[in-house]
Design an enzyme around this catalytic site. Structure first.
Site, short mmCIF file in Angstrom:
data_model
loop_
_atom_site.label_atom_id
_atom_site.label_comp_id
_atom_site.label_asym_id
_atom_site.label_seq_id
_atom_site.Cartn_x
_atom_site.Cartn_y
_atom_site.Cartn_z
CG MET A 13 14.69 -28.01 -2.00
SD MET A 13 15.99 -26.90 -1.41
CE MET A 13 15.09 -25.88 -0.26
CD GLN A 66 7.36 -31.62 -6.70
OE1 GLN A 66 8.24 -32.24 -6.11
NE2 GLN A 66 7.60 -30.57 -7.44
CB CYS A 96 13.14 -34.96 -10.19
SG CYS A 96 14.44 -35.75 -9.23
CE LYS A 135 10.69 -26.78 -8.40
NZ LYS A 135 11.72 -27.83 -8.52
CG ASN A 198 13.39 -22.93 -8.96
OD1 ASN A 198 13.66 -24.07 -9.33
ND2 ASN A 198 13.82 -22.48 -7.80
N GLY A 199 15.60 -20.80 -9.76
CA GLY A 199 16.99 -21.11 -10.11
C GLY A 199 17.93 -20.02 -9.67
N GLY A 222 15.14 -22.09 -3.42
CA GLY A 222 15.46 -23.43 -2.96
C GLY A 222 16.67 -23.44 -2.06
NE ARG A 223 20.62 -25.02 -5.64
CZ ARG A 223 21.32 -24.89 -6.74
NH1 ARG A 223 22.40 -25.61 -6.91
NH2 ARG A 223 20.93 -24.05 -7.69
#
Ligand SMILES: Cc1cc2nc3c(=O)[nH]c(=O)nc-3n(C[C@H](O)[C@H](O)[C@H](O)COP(=O)(O)O)c2cc1C
Length: 312
Positions: A13, A66, A96, A135, A198-199, A222-223
Site C-alpha cells: 500500500m 513491486q 492499480c 498482482k 485479496n479484497g 490491506g486496508r
C-alpha cells in the site's frame, strides 16, 4: 477445531506500507511483505526516491519488490535493478486503478490488452533470475472479467504466484470484492502456482473462512491492517484454533511510539510525525473518547509531543 496453515500477506500500500509499518506487521504475524509500488520509469532513470522504496531489512524476508510500468524496456530495466537488491521475488502491479497510472497504460490499464500483459510479464520473467509474481484484478469492468484465462496465460509464461483482488478496475474500491472468481482460478485444474486471495479481509474470522471456502493458498490483507497490525496476530491465533484479546490502550500507544521511532530512523522525525496522522484512526479504533486526543495529534510536530498527548 480444524487446524489451518496458510501464509498471510500484508498488501502493498503506497504511502502506508513503509519499512517501519512492514516490520511491525511482520512481528505481529504477517508472513510475506511487499514494497509499496515503484515506478519502473523512475527506477530506470535511477531516481533516488525509488531506490529508497526498494530498501528492506533482512528480517522482512520473504520480501518482494513491486514495480509498475507500461513498457518492456522500463519494466525489464527496473526488474534487473530491483533484483540487484536481492529481494525474494519481484511482483508486477497489473491492478492499480488510479487514473494517473492507468492513463499511462500501467497498472490495471493492461487488463484491456491481455496479449500485451502476457508479453510484458514474460519479458520480466526472462530478465531476472528471481521468482516473478503478479498482482491484478478480475478484469476491466463487469462485462469483462477474464481472470481465469489471464491467470493461466501468466502461469504459462513463468510467473510463480498470482494475487487477485476480487474487483474490476471500474469498481476501484467500491462494492464488495467477489471472491467466487478467485476460487474459480484456484480450482482450475490447469493452475499449479499459488493463488493469493485479496479484497475485504477485515477480520481473523473472515480470513480463515475465505481461505477455507475458496481454497486459496494464502490471503492478503490491506486496508484492515492500516493502524491495526493486531489483525495478523488475531489471524495467526485463529488459524491455530486459539483466540486473541483486543489490545489495551497502553499496548496501542506503545505500538504507535514504536512505529514513529522506526520511521524516524528511515525518514526523519518530521515525515514520521506527519505521516502517522492518517494512522491514528486505525490504531485507536473503538477506543472510548479518543477524539480530543486525535484532534491535538493532528497539529503535533514532534515525537515527544505525540507521546505527551497519548500518555498524558
Ligand atoms: C492506500 C492504499 C494504497 C495502495 N497501494 C497499492 C500499491 O502500492 N500496490 C498494489 O498492488 N496495491 C495497492 N493498493 C491495493 C491493496 O494492495 C489491495 O489490493 C486493496 O486495498 C484490496 O485489499 P483490502 O480490501 O484488504 O484493502 C493500495 C490500497 C490502498 C488502500
Amino acid at each position: 477445531m480444524q487446524q489451518f496453515d496458510f501464509p498471510v500477506y500484508l498488501a502493498p500500500m503506497e504511502g502506508v506500507t513503509d519499512r517501519g509499518f512492514r516490520r511491525i506487521c511482520k512481528e505481529y504475524g504477517a508472513d510475506v511483505l511487499i514494497s509499496e509500488f515503484i515506478s519502473s520509469d523512475a527506477l530506470s532513470r535511477e531516481v533516488a526516491k525509488s531506490f529508497l522504496k526498494m530498501a528492506f531489512a533482512e528480517d522482512e524476508r520473504p520480501f518482494g519488490v513491486q514495480i509498475f510500468g507500461s513498457t518492456e524496456e522500463a519494466l525489464t530495466v527496473a526488474a534487473r535493478l530491483a533484483a540487484e537488491q536481492q529481494p525474494d521475488f519481484i511482483d508486477i502491479n497489473w491492478g492499480c486503478p488510479v487514473k494517473k497510472i492507468v492513463s499511462k497504460g500501467a497498472g490495471s490499464a493492461i487488463l484491456q490488452d491481455i496479449p500485451k500483459m502476457v508479453r510484458l510479464t514474460s519479458a520480466v520473467v526472462k530478465a531476472v533470475n528471481l521468482p516473478v509474481t503478479v498482482k491484478t484484478r478480475l478484469g476491466w469492468d463487469s462485462s469483462d472479467k477474464p481472470i481465469v484465462e489471464v491467470a493461466e496465460r501468466l502461469q504459462d509464461v513463468g510467473i510463480q504466484a498470482i494475487t487477485i483482488h476480487g474487483r474490476t478496475r471500474a469498481q476501484q474500491y467500491g462494492g464488495e470484492a467477489d471472491w467466487s472468481l478467485i476460487g474459480e482460478v484456484k480450482n482450475n485444474p490447469r493452475m499449479t502456482i499459488p493463488v493469493i486471495g485479496n479484497g475485504d479481509i477485515d477480520s481473523a474470522e473472515k480470513a480463515v473462512a475465505y481461505k477455507e471456502r475458496y481454497g486459496v493458498d494464502a490471503v492478503m490483507v490491506g486496508r484492515a491492517a492500516i493502524g491495526n497490525p493486531w489483525i495478523f496476530r488475531q489471524i495467526k491465533a485463529l488459524r491455530n484454533g486459539e483466540s486473541c484479546p483486543e489490545p489495551t490502550y497502553e499496548e496501542r500507544v506503545d505500538l504507535v511510539m514504536r512505529h514513529l521511532r522506526e520511521n524516524e530512523r528511515t525518514k526523519g522525525e518530521r515525515s514520521a510525525v506527519l505521516e502517522m496522522r492518517t494512522q491514528y484512526s486505525g490504531y485507536f479504533r473503538g477506543v472510548f473518547n479518543f477524539k480530543p486526543r486525535k484532534i491535538r495529534l493532528m497539529s503535533a510536530l514532534s515525537i515527544a509531543e505525540c507521546e505527551e498527548i497519548l500518555r498524558g
